[in-house]
Enzyme design. Structure first.
Site, short mmCIF file in Angstrom:
data_model
loop_
_atom_site.label_atom_id
_atom_site.label_comp_id
_atom_site.label_asym_id
_atom_site.label_seq_id
_atom_site.Cartn_x
_atom_site.Cartn_y
_atom_site.Cartn_z
N TYR A 36 -7.69 157.32 124.49
CA TYR A 36 -7.09 158.59 124.03
C TYR A 36 -7.30 158.76 122.52
O TYR A 36 -7.68 159.85 122.05
CB TYR A 36 -5.60 158.55 124.38
CG TYR A 36 -4.75 159.67 123.83
CD1 TYR A 36 -4.80 160.95 124.39
CD2 TYR A 36 -3.87 159.44 122.76
CE1 TYR A 36 -3.99 161.97 123.89
CE2 TYR A 36 -3.06 160.45 122.28
CZ TYR A 36 -3.13 161.71 122.84
OH TYR A 36 -2.33 162.72 122.34
N SER A 64 -3.85 164.10 117.15
CA SER A 64 -2.73 163.16 117.28
C SER A 64 -2.82 162.12 116.18
O SER A 64 -3.92 161.76 115.74
CB SER A 64 -2.80 162.46 118.63
OG SER A 64 -1.88 161.39 118.71
P1 NAP Z 1 2.45 168.14 128.16
O1 NAP Z 1 3.87 168.50 127.94
O2 NAP Z 1 2.09 167.11 129.18
O3 NAP Z 1 1.64 169.48 128.43
C1 NAP Z 1 0.26 169.39 128.66
C2 NAP Z 1 -0.30 170.78 128.81
O4 NAP Z 1 -1.73 170.68 128.95
C3 NAP Z 1 0.20 171.48 130.06
O5 NAP Z 1 0.31 172.84 129.79
C4 NAP Z 1 -0.91 171.20 131.07
O6 NAP Z 1 -1.01 172.17 132.08
C5 NAP Z 1 -2.11 171.26 130.17
N1 NAP Z 1 -3.26 170.55 130.69
C6 NAP Z 1 -3.38 169.24 130.99
N2 NAP Z 1 -4.62 168.98 131.44
C7 NAP Z 1 -5.29 170.15 131.42
C8 NAP Z 1 -6.60 170.54 131.78
N3 NAP Z 1 -7.48 169.65 132.26
N4 NAP Z 1 -6.96 171.83 131.63
C9 NAP Z 1 -6.08 172.74 131.15
N5 NAP Z 1 -4.82 172.44 130.80
C10 NAP Z 1 -4.43 171.15 130.94
O7 NAP Z 1 1.78 167.59 126.81
P2 NAP Z 1 2.11 167.86 125.26
O8 NAP Z 1 2.87 166.69 124.76
O9 NAP Z 1 2.63 169.23 125.05
O10 NAP Z 1 0.65 167.73 124.68
C11 NAP Z 1 -0.08 168.86 124.21
C12 NAP Z 1 -1.16 168.33 123.28
O11 NAP Z 1 -0.53 167.61 122.21
C13 NAP Z 1 -2.11 167.34 123.94
O12 NAP Z 1 -3.42 167.57 123.47
C14 NAP Z 1 -1.62 166.00 123.46
O13 NAP Z 1 -2.65 165.02 123.42
C15 NAP Z 1 -1.14 166.35 122.07
N6 NAP Z 1 -0.18 165.42 121.49
C16 NAP Z 1 1.05 165.23 122.06
C17 NAP Z 1 1.94 164.33 121.47
C18 NAP Z 1 3.31 164.06 122.02
O14 NAP Z 1 3.95 163.09 121.59
N7 NAP Z 1 3.81 164.86 122.95
C19 NAP Z 1 1.56 163.63 120.32
C20 NAP Z 1 0.30 163.85 119.79
C21 NAP Z 1 -0.55 164.75 120.37
P3 NAP Z 1 -0.09 172.10 133.44
O15 NAP Z 1 1.30 172.48 133.01
O16 NAP Z 1 -0.69 173.11 134.33
O17 NAP Z 1 -0.19 170.70 133.94
#
Ligand code: NAP
Length: 248
Positions: A157, A143
């Protein structure tokens, strides 16, 4: 033969977009999820509609005893993994570090860093040519919070993601000669459900206009970079991460 990709957190958001795009690019896909089996099933349906095979695997990446079993299940059903997307992640409530409780700090580090390290370890054990594997690619979802977390009250985080960047750089160097590339993507403000867990209302609306490119990004825009890194087009790219942040 199709290549095989395993995506942690493949049920929603960036991981789900990576799974869908991977299927369109010819991968069979292992879709890990923590609790949302319904969402993982929907992604699996999309993968199958694209003509590829899919397997969904429940595993909490912080429950490190379940990590090897997740890889075993995908490899048993789809074959050896070519690309591993180390993407599962959570955020904590946006709060000053001084107000964050210990259990929250520990949980974020367990999921976003310890789980990710041990998942990468498992991928290397299987991919490394020095260990009988055929090589492969690991992409860590970091991130831009490694630089911006203080401004948005996400310090714990940001620390976890900073550790992930070190994993990318240093594991990448360690295993480069073993046929394993390790890369990272650093998304900025991406339109997924993760923002709803930070307790700050319409976060995308509040922050989106301040992004130099003028909007939040989409999960699909991040997935494009992930798939490029996994492809042979990125054959000389390893031990590095780059921003997908719209200039933020
Ligand atoms: P999201 O829409 O909340 O999706 C999170 C995903 O991770 C879901 O599939 C969830 O599974 C899974 N997950 C959460 N905790 C878990 C665990 N303990 N074990 C296995 N799976 C787990 O989030 P996202 O925005 O796509 O984020 C994905 C990645 O991108 C993360 O690492 C996040 O830090 C990073 N990121 C996101 C952003 C942003 O702005 N969105 C920016 C920078 C980085 P369930 O569906 O079963 O809950």
């Amino acid at each position: 033969m199709a290549k095989v990709m395993l995506v942690t957190g493949g049920s929603r958001g960036i991981g789900a977009a990576a799974c869908r795009l991977a299927a369109r690019r010819g991968y069979d896909v292992g879709i890990n999820y923590a609790g949302r089996g319904d969402a993982a099933d929907a992604v699996a349906s999309a993968v199958r509609q694209a003509g590829r095979r899919a397997v969904t695997v429940q595993a909490d990446v912080a429950d490190t005893a379940s990590i090897a079993g997740m890889f075993d299940r995908v490899e048993a059903e789809l074959g050896p993994i070519d690309a591993f997307v180390n993407n599962a992640g959570i955020v904590h409530e946006a709060k000053p570090l001084a107000d964050l409780d210990e259990a929250t700090v520990r949980r974020v580090l367990e999921v976003d860093l310890v789980g990710a390290i041990l998942c990468a370890r498992e991928a290397v054990r299987r991919m490394s040519r020095a260990r009988g594997g055929k090589g492969g690619v690991i992409v860590n979802t970091s991130s831009i919070a490694t630089r911006r977390a203080g401004e948005v009250k996400l310090v714990a985080y940001g620390i976890a993601k900073g550790g992930l960047d070190v994993l990318t750089e240093q594991l990448g160097r360690e295993v480069a000669a073993e046929g394993v590339r390790v890369c990272g993507v650093k998304p900025g403000l991406i339109d997924t459900e993760i923002h709803a867990t930070m307790g700050v209302g319409d976060r995308l609306g509040q922050l989106g206009a301040g992004v130099p490119i003028g909007r939040a990004g989409t999960a699909e825009e991040v997935a494009e970079a992930v798939l490029w890194l996994c492809s042979d087009h990125a054959s000389y790219v390893t031990a590095t991460s780059f921003d997908i942040g719209g200039g933020r």
